[in-house]
Enzyme design. Sequence first.
Site, PDB file in Angstrom:
ATOM      1  N   GLY A 103      17.457  -1.144  32.480  1.00  0.00           N
ATOM      2  CA  GLY A 103      16.509  -0.031  32.417  1.00  0.00           C
ATOM      3  C   GLY A 103      15.579  -0.189  31.234  1.00  0.00           C
ATOM      4  O   GLY A 103      15.937  -0.800  30.225  1.00  0.00           O
TER       5      GLY A 103
ATOM      6  N   ASP B 156      11.182   6.370  35.613  1.00  0.00           N
ATOM      7  CA  ASP B 156      12.586   6.015  35.400  1.00  0.00           C
ATOM      8  C   ASP B 156      12.796   5.584  33.939  1.00  0.00           C
ATOM      9  O   ASP B 156      13.433   4.567  33.656  1.00  0.00           O
ATOM     10  CB  ASP B 156      13.062   4.922  36.370  1.00  0.00           C
ATOM     11  CG  ASP B 156      14.578   4.759  36.349  1.00  0.00           C
ATOM     12  OD1 ASP B 156      15.257   5.541  35.662  1.00  0.00           O
ATOM     13  OD2 ASP B 156      15.088   3.831  37.019  1.00  0.00           O
TER      14      ASP B 156
ATOM     15  N   HIS C 217      17.463   2.528  25.807  1.00  0.00           N
ATOM     16  CA  HIS C 217      18.694   1.940  25.262  1.00  0.00           C
ATOM     17  C   HIS C 217      18.365   1.393  23.884  1.00  0.00           C
ATOM     18  O   HIS C 217      17.190   1.237  23.542  1.00  0.00           O
ATOM     19  CB  HIS C 217      19.179   0.767  26.138  1.00  0.00           C
ATOM     20  CG  HIS C 217      19.535   1.165  27.537  1.00  0.00           C
ATOM     21  ND1 HIS C 217      20.657   1.893  27.833  1.00  0.00           N
ATOM     22  CD2 HIS C 217      18.913   0.933  28.719  1.00  0.00           C
ATOM     23  CE1 HIS C 217      20.722   2.096  29.138  1.00  0.00           C
ATOM     24  NE2 HIS C 217      19.672   1.531  29.707  1.00  0.00           N
TER      25      HIS C 217
ATOM     26  N   HIS D 279      12.827   5.340  42.913  1.00  0.00           N
ATOM     27  CA  HIS D 279      12.412   3.934  42.778  1.00  0.00           C
ATOM     28  C   HIS D 279      12.621   3.021  43.991  1.00  0.00           C
ATOM     29  O   HIS D 279      13.413   2.084  43.936  1.00  0.00           O
ATOM     30  CB  HIS D 279      13.076   3.292  41.545  1.00  0.00           C
ATOM     31  CG  HIS D 279      14.519   3.655  41.320  1.00  0.00           C
ATOM     32  ND1 HIS D 279      15.495   3.493  42.272  1.00  0.00           N
ATOM     33  CD2 HIS D 279      15.139   4.180  40.237  1.00  0.00           C
ATOM     34  CE1 HIS D 279      16.650   3.893  41.775  1.00  0.00           C
ATOM     35  NE2 HIS D 279      16.451   4.322  40.550  1.00  0.00           N
TER      36      HIS D 279
ATOM     37  N   HIS E 245      19.700   7.217  44.164  1.00  0.00           N
ATOM     38  CA  HIS E 245      19.511   5.822  43.757  1.00  0.00           C
ATOM     39  C   HIS E 245      20.208   4.996  44.829  1.00  0.00           C
ATOM     40  O   HIS E 245      21.431   4.978  44.911  1.00  0.00           O
ATOM     41  CB  HIS E 245      20.150   5.574  42.385  1.00  0.00           C
ATOM     42  CG  HIS E 245      20.087   4.141  41.932  1.00  0.00           C
ATOM     43  ND1 HIS E 245      19.537   3.759  40.732  1.00  0.00           N
ATOM     44  CD2 HIS E 245      20.500   2.989  42.523  1.00  0.00           C
ATOM     45  CE1 HIS E 245      19.625   2.441  40.596  1.00  0.00           C
ATOM     46  NE2 HIS E 245      20.209   1.941  41.686  1.00  0.00           N
TER      47      HIS E 245
ATOM     48  N   ASN F  58      23.310  11.172  34.274  1.00  0.00           N
ATOM     49  CA  ASN F  58      24.312  10.183  33.819  1.00  0.00           C
ATOM     50  C   ASN F  58      24.425  10.176  32.300  1.00  0.00           C
ATOM     51  O   ASN F  58      24.138   9.198  31.625  1.00  0.00           O
ATOM     52  CB  ASN F  58      23.980   8.782  34.355  1.00  0.00           C
ATOM     53  CG  ASN F  58      22.601   8.307  33.957  1.00  0.00           C
ATOM     54  OD1 ASN F  58      21.674   9.110  33.814  1.00  0.00           O
ATOM     55  ND2 ASN F  58      22.446   7.018  33.757  1.00  0.00           N
TER      56      ASN F  58
ATOM     57  N   LYS G 201      21.547  14.684  41.867  1.00  0.00           N
ATOM     58  CA  LYS G 201      21.271  13.255  41.866  1.00  0.00           C
ATOM     59  C   LYS G 201      22.506  12.558  42.407  1.00  0.00           C
ATOM     60  O   LYS G 201      23.631  12.913  42.040  1.00  0.00           O
ATOM     61  CB  LYS G 201      21.002  12.775  40.426  1.00  0.00           C
ATOM     62  CG  LYS G 201      21.058  11.254  40.191  1.00  0.00           C
ATOM     63  CD  LYS G 201      19.724  10.577  40.524  1.00  0.00           C
ATOM     64  CE  LYS G 201      19.767   9.073  40.338  1.00  0.00           C
ATOM     65  NZ  LYS G 201      19.209   8.588  39.097  1.00  0.00           N
TER      66      LYS G 201
HETATM   67 ZN   LIG Z   1      17.054   6.281  36.624  1.00  0.00          ZN
END
Ligand SMILES: [Zn+2]
Length: 445
Positions: free
Chosen positions: A329, A309, A313, A237, A181, A95, A146
């Site tokens: 996150g 994970d 940021h 996760h 996810h 991402n 993913k």
């Molecule tokens: Zn992640």
Amino acid sequence: MIVDSVMVNAKAYMRNAVTECSIAIDEGKIFKIGKEVSMPKSDVRFDLKNLLVLPGLIDVHVHLRDEGKAFKEDFFTGTASASAGGFASVVDMPNNEPVTMSAATLKNRMRIAERRILVDVGFRSEFPRNLGEIEGIVKEGAFGFKLFMADQVGGVDVDDDEALLKAFRIVGKFGLSTAVHAEDMTTLKKAEDQFKHDRKNDLAAFLKAHSPDVELKAAKRILGVAKQTAMHLHFCHVSTREALDVIVEAKSEMRLSCEATPHNLLLSSDDLKRIGILGLTMPPTRDRAQVASLWDGIERGWIDIIASDHAPHTLKEKEDGSVWDVKVGVPGLETTLPLLLTEVKRGRLSIGDIVRLLSEKPSQIFNMKGKGQLREENHADLTVVDLRRKFKIDSSKFKSKAKFSPFDGREVEGKPVKTFVRGQLVMDEGEIVTKAGSGKILRRE
Ligand SMILES: [Zn+2]
């Protein structure tokens, strides 16, 4: 012959036991493990002073950012953070900006990374809109794919089971995995819209929107699709008992694995009240009963892997706006191992568990040749740990650009003090001691 280096006075974790030994390394590989007297001559000699040596740890879920998101993290800072946390290999998520979802974006990402990474890095790709492009992404060397189900990131409509089935069949044909996810976008958005409409913007509303049902619904649906294919599905996760139950049940019928994160294992929704918006993750931290069921899943061997994970940021992004706008996150590469070693001290985990969950299993499950075990001929990836080192987690000292952590201030015991990647000392006592570009890209053949 003269080898590159010899490490003496090591306590190495091998074949389920800690053994006093010396390790000779040549051309990036473990040349010999044995008594000091049996070691060949070497250019460099390290005295490990009876510290514990683990097979280089692997984090299969990391967001290294860079490119358009380099202000959050870049390949150098992200892999510096990995090595500081004892990780010799990491797997990057797609991402990014641009999203990694074509042979061209993957190739470009690898080209930039090659000159900057300090540890070995594999790259996952999202699904391209045109499924015919999957082959090109595989040939470029993608580690796997993913699928982010909580929002539309890749090119395939996450609610289109037919398209996902086709995509999974192709990925299965190439023997690769898809990491998922699992949070159902439609249910999630509906709940979120209702809360926004009612002007409910607090932590409690976020937790309700990201309910265990949202995770379970997505898990069931994607299992139903993947079951019809030969593809290996990996759940990122897992955070609830309900999701774990359906995963465990499906394990006998298909190629399936799952991971849990340190934040879901070591923080509850009660902690979140204290930490506040900064501690928001997707999926979120759950109540104590859910946390206990994850530990039960670790104990029973249902959870295969622990992954951080790592989601860096800027602090501004973490503090701006309501729970619906803030970037969720947390960075995890530099806290994972000390937190888990502290659990060893407390008797909840063994060193063997840590090696299994963070090195052996990731290497086995994702076919990472030469990694996962201290053995002659394997890559000389070594994580050297001081089990007695006590310290307080202090995010201001992170190598990561993300200087925050929900674990800030926590007392931990046990610290990675040296990280070797293919025989190269990368991190020594918290300092990066090698040049950018010394890590290698883990291309799947
Ligand atoms: Zn992640």
